[in-house]
Write an enzyme that holds these catalytic residues in place. Structure first.
Site, PDB file in Angstrom:
ATOM      1  N   THR A  91       0.955  -1.218   0.030  1.00 40.43           N
ATOM      2  CA  THR A  91      -0.056  -0.035  -0.110  1.00 40.43           C
ATOM      3  C   THR A  91       0.895   1.129   0.032  1.00 40.43           C
ATOM      4  O   THR A  91       2.266   1.069   0.152  1.00 40.43           O
ATOM      5  CB  THR A  91      -0.779  -0.003   1.204  1.00 40.43           C
ATOM      6  OG1 THR A  91      -0.401   0.212   2.352  1.00 40.43           O
ATOM      7  CG2 THR A  91      -1.717  -1.133   1.358  1.00 40.43           C
ATOM      8  N   HIS A  95      -4.516   1.445  13.141  1.00 39.27           N
ATOM      9  CA  HIS A  95      -3.509   0.341  12.695  1.00 39.27           C
ATOM     10  C   HIS A  95      -2.372   0.163  13.888  1.00 39.27           C
ATOM     11  O   HIS A  95      -2.137   1.429  14.577  1.00 39.27           O
ATOM     12  CB  HIS A  95      -2.821   0.712  11.640  1.00 39.27           C
ATOM     13  CG  HIS A  95      -3.820   0.017  10.195  1.00 39.27           C
ATOM     14  ND1 HIS A  95      -4.691   0.691   9.807  1.00 39.27           N
ATOM     15  CD2 HIS A  95      -3.803  -1.373   9.752  1.00 39.27           C
ATOM     16  CE1 HIS A  95      -5.317  -0.288   8.814  1.00 39.27           C
ATOM     17  NE2 HIS A  95      -4.778  -1.283   8.822  1.00 39.27           N
ATOM     18  N   LYS A 146       2.851   1.208  11.190  1.00 34.31           N
ATOM     19  CA  LYS A 146       2.231   1.388   9.891  1.00 34.31           C
ATOM     20  C   LYS A 146       2.905   2.676   9.361  1.00 34.31           C
ATOM     21  O   LYS A 146       2.524   3.978  10.174  1.00 34.31           O
ATOM     22  CB  LYS A 146       0.705   1.506   9.755  1.00 34.31           C
ATOM     23  CG  LYS A 146       0.176   1.543   8.623  1.00 34.31           C
ATOM     24  CD  LYS A 146      -1.175   0.904   8.293  1.00 34.31           C
ATOM     25  CE  LYS A 146      -1.701   1.100   6.923  1.00 34.31           C
ATOM     26  NZ  LYS A 146      -0.956   0.314   5.873  1.00 34.31           N
ATOM     27  N   GLY A 148      -4.612   1.843   3.183  1.00 35.53           N
ATOM     28  CA  GLY A 148      -4.974   1.572   1.689  1.00 35.53           C
ATOM     29  C   GLY A 148      -6.492   1.095   1.964  1.00 35.53           C
ATOM     30  O   GLY A 148      -7.219   1.342   0.852  1.00 35.53           O
TER      31      GLY A 148
HETATM   32  P1  NAD Z   1       6.976  -4.922   6.842  1.00 43.01           P
HETATM   33  O1  NAD Z   1       7.597  -3.791   7.078  1.00 43.01           O
HETATM   34  O2  NAD Z   1       7.103  -5.671   8.102  1.00 43.01           O
HETATM   35  O3  NAD Z   1       7.632  -5.829   5.591  1.00 43.01           O
HETATM   36  C1  NAD Z   1       8.189  -5.238   4.447  1.00 43.01           C
HETATM   37  C2  NAD Z   1       9.379  -6.175   4.174  1.00 43.01           C
HETATM   38  O4  NAD Z   1       9.871  -5.618   2.721  1.00 43.01           O
HETATM   39  C3  NAD Z   1      10.498  -5.600   5.173  1.00 43.01           C
HETATM   40  O5  NAD Z   1      11.347  -7.119   5.376  1.00 43.01           O
HETATM   41  C4  NAD Z   1      11.627  -4.975   4.187  1.00 43.01           C
HETATM   42  O6  NAD Z   1      12.915  -5.362   4.682  1.00 43.01           O
HETATM   43  C5  NAD Z   1      11.209  -5.672   2.963  1.00 43.01           C
HETATM   44  N1  NAD Z   1      11.380  -4.520   1.801  1.00 43.01           N
HETATM   45  C6  NAD Z   1      11.899  -3.475   1.637  1.00 43.01           C
HETATM   46  N2  NAD Z   1      12.395  -2.905   0.437  1.00 43.01           N
HETATM   47  C7  NAD Z   1      12.513  -4.214  -0.241  1.00 43.01           C
HETATM   48  C8  NAD Z   1      13.090  -4.557  -1.442  1.00 43.01           C
HETATM   49  N3  NAD Z   1      13.433  -3.676  -2.365  1.00 43.01           N
HETATM   50  N4  NAD Z   1      13.007  -5.688  -1.938  1.00 43.01           N
HETATM   51  C9  NAD Z   1      12.432  -6.746  -1.078  1.00 43.01           C
HETATM   52  N5  NAD Z   1      12.026  -6.722   0.172  1.00 43.01           N
HETATM   53  C10 NAD Z   1      12.072  -5.452   0.329  1.00 43.01           C
HETATM   54  O7  NAD Z   1       5.658  -4.606   6.369  1.00 43.01           O
HETATM   55  P2  NAD Z   1       4.296  -5.346   6.448  1.00 43.01           P
HETATM   56  O8  NAD Z   1       3.580  -5.232   7.721  1.00 43.01           O
HETATM   57  O9  NAD Z   1       4.623  -6.826   6.202  1.00 43.01           O
HETATM   58  O10 NAD Z   1       3.434  -4.959   5.296  1.00 43.01           O
HETATM   59  C11 NAD Z   1       4.075  -4.917   3.965  1.00 43.01           C
HETATM   60  C12 NAD Z   1       3.059  -3.904   2.960  1.00 43.01           C
HETATM   61  O11 NAD Z   1       1.815  -4.739   2.891  1.00 43.01           O
HETATM   62  C13 NAD Z   1       2.672  -2.549   3.491  1.00 43.01           C
HETATM   63  O12 NAD Z   1       2.758  -1.748   2.390  1.00 43.01           O
HETATM   64  C14 NAD Z   1       1.441  -3.088   3.902  1.00 43.01           C
HETATM   65  O13 NAD Z   1       0.670  -1.600   4.229  1.00 43.01           O
HETATM   66  C15 NAD Z   1       0.800  -3.736   3.269  1.00 43.01           C
HETATM   67  N6  NAD Z   1      -0.349  -4.663   3.676  1.00 43.01           N
HETATM   68  C16 NAD Z   1      -1.217  -5.123   2.976  1.00 43.01           C
HETATM   69  C17 NAD Z   1      -2.204  -5.908   3.586  1.00 43.01           C
HETATM   70  C18 NAD Z   1      -3.274  -6.390   2.379  1.00 43.01           C
HETATM   71  O14 NAD Z   1      -4.294  -7.232   2.857  1.00 43.01           O
HETATM   72  N7  NAD Z   1      -3.274  -5.896   1.150  1.00 43.01           N
HETATM   73  C19 NAD Z   1      -2.347  -6.161   4.664  1.00 43.01           C
HETATM   74  C20 NAD Z   1      -1.162  -6.010   5.525  1.00 43.01           C
HETATM   75  C21 NAD Z   1      -0.319  -5.012   5.117  1.00 43.01           C
END
Ligand code: NAD
Length: 250
Positions: A85, A139, A143, A149
C-alpha cells in the site's frame, strides 16, 4: 502445483504467508526476496531481478520493493499479486502497463470480510441519501502510510455509491476553525498505536440515526490466506488487471 515467490518475505506479511502456506496444497513457495532483514526457511535473493521464473510473484515488499518485483514478473511472464500500500501514481501506472502482458491483481486488503464490507458500503452510500459519510481506521504503531489503503478502498466505494470521485470529495484532516462540514465530503480519521492489526468503520450519519459498518482484523493470517488464494486463482489467467471481486465473487 503453482510455484510462488514472495517479495518482502522477511516482513510481517511475508512471515504470515509462510505460516499459512501449508493450508494450500496447490501452492509451493520456492523463493523469497529480502530487504535488509535476512530470512531462513526458503531460498532467498536480495534483488527481485535475481529470482528464478515462477508461476506467480506475491509482493508485500512495500512501495520500496514493488517496482522491482513487478519488473521481474513481467520479464518472467509470471502472474503478479500485490498487497503493498502507499504506491505512487507512477507505480500504479507501471502496474497498468504490466497488465497488458501479464495477469496482475492489486488489493489494499485481502481479507474476505473487508471485500464483503466494500460491497455493503457502496450500496449503503447509494441508499442513505442525506447522510454524512466518515471513514475511521486504526493500525499498529509501525504502519507508515495514512489513511490505510483499506480506508481509501472503502472511501472509494462510498464515493462510487454517490456517483462521486473520492479525490474530489475527500476531507483528509480537520483542525482549527474548519466551518461546518459540507454535504458531499467524506472525512477520514486515523489512529496509530500498539499492535492493532487493522480496524475500519464507515459511519453513515443521518438526522436522528446513524449506521456504523465495522471490520476488525484480529490476525494477519486473514490477509495471508487471501493473498495465496489470489495467487492460486491468477496462475495461468490471461493478461489483465484483476481484483479480489474477481477472486471471491466470479
Ligand atoms: P514490513 O515492514 O513488516 O515488511 C516489509 C518487508 O519488505 C521488510 O522485510 C523490508 O525489509 C522488505 N523490503 C523493503 N524493500 C524491499 C525490496 N526492495 N525488496 C524486497 N524486500 C524489501 O511490512 P508488512 O506489515 O509486512 O506490510 C507490507 C506491505 O503490505 C505494506 O505496504 C502494508 O501496508 C501492506 N499490507 C497489505 C495488506 C493487504 O491485505 N493488502 C495487509 C497487511 C499489510
Amino acid at each position: 502445483m503453482t510455484t510462488v515467490a514472495i517479495a518482502g518475505i522477511a516482513g510481517r506479511m511475508g512471515r504470515s504467508i509462510m505460516s499459512v502456506q501449508g493450508e494450500f496444497r496447490d501452492i509451493q513457495i520456492t523463493q523469497g526476496v529480502v530487504g535488509s532483514t535476512p530470512f531462513h526457511g526458503v531460498d532467498t535473493v536480495d534483488d527481485a531481478s535475481k529470482l528464478n521464473p515462477v508461476d506467480v510473484i506475491v509482493d508485500f515488499a512495500t512501495p520500496r520493493g514493488f517496482s522491482a518485483a513487478l519488473a521481474a514478473a513481467v520479464r518472467n511472464k509470471s502472474g503478479f499479486v500485490s498487497g503493498s500500500t502507499g504506491l505512487s501514481d507512477e507505480q500504479v501506472e507501471e502496474l497498468a502497463a504490466a497488465s497488458e502482458t501479464i495477469p496482475v491483481l492489486l488489493a489494499a486488503n485481502f481479507s474476505v470480510g473487508v471485500n464483503i464490507l466494500e460491497h455493503l458500503v457502496e450500496s449503503a452510500a447509494k441508499a442513505a441519501q442525506g447522510f454524512d459519510i466518515e471513514v475511521f481506521e486504526a493500525h499498529h504503531r509501525n504502519k507508515v502510510d495514512a489513511p490505510s489503503g483499506t480506508a481509501l478502498f472503502l472511501g472509494e466505494a462510498a464515493a462510487r455509491g454517490r456517483d462521486a470521485k473520492l479525490n474530489d470529495v475527500a476531507q483528509w484532516a480537520r483542525q482549527g476553525h474548519t466551518g461546518a462540514r459540507s454535504d458531499e465530503e467524506i472525512g477520514f480519521q486515523v489512529v496509530r498505536g500498539g499492535s492493532v492489526v487493522g480496524e475500519h468503520t464507515v459511519f453513515l450519519l443521518g438526522a436522528g440515526e446513524r449506521i456504523e459498518l465495522t471490520h476488525r482484523a484480529q490476525d494477519r493470517a486473514i490477509f495471508a490466506r487471501g493473498a495465496l488464494r489470489a495467487a492460486s486463482w491468477i496462475a495461468g489467467k490471461a493478461p489483465g488487471n484483476y481484483t479480489m471481486r474477481d477472486v471471491l465473487f466470479s
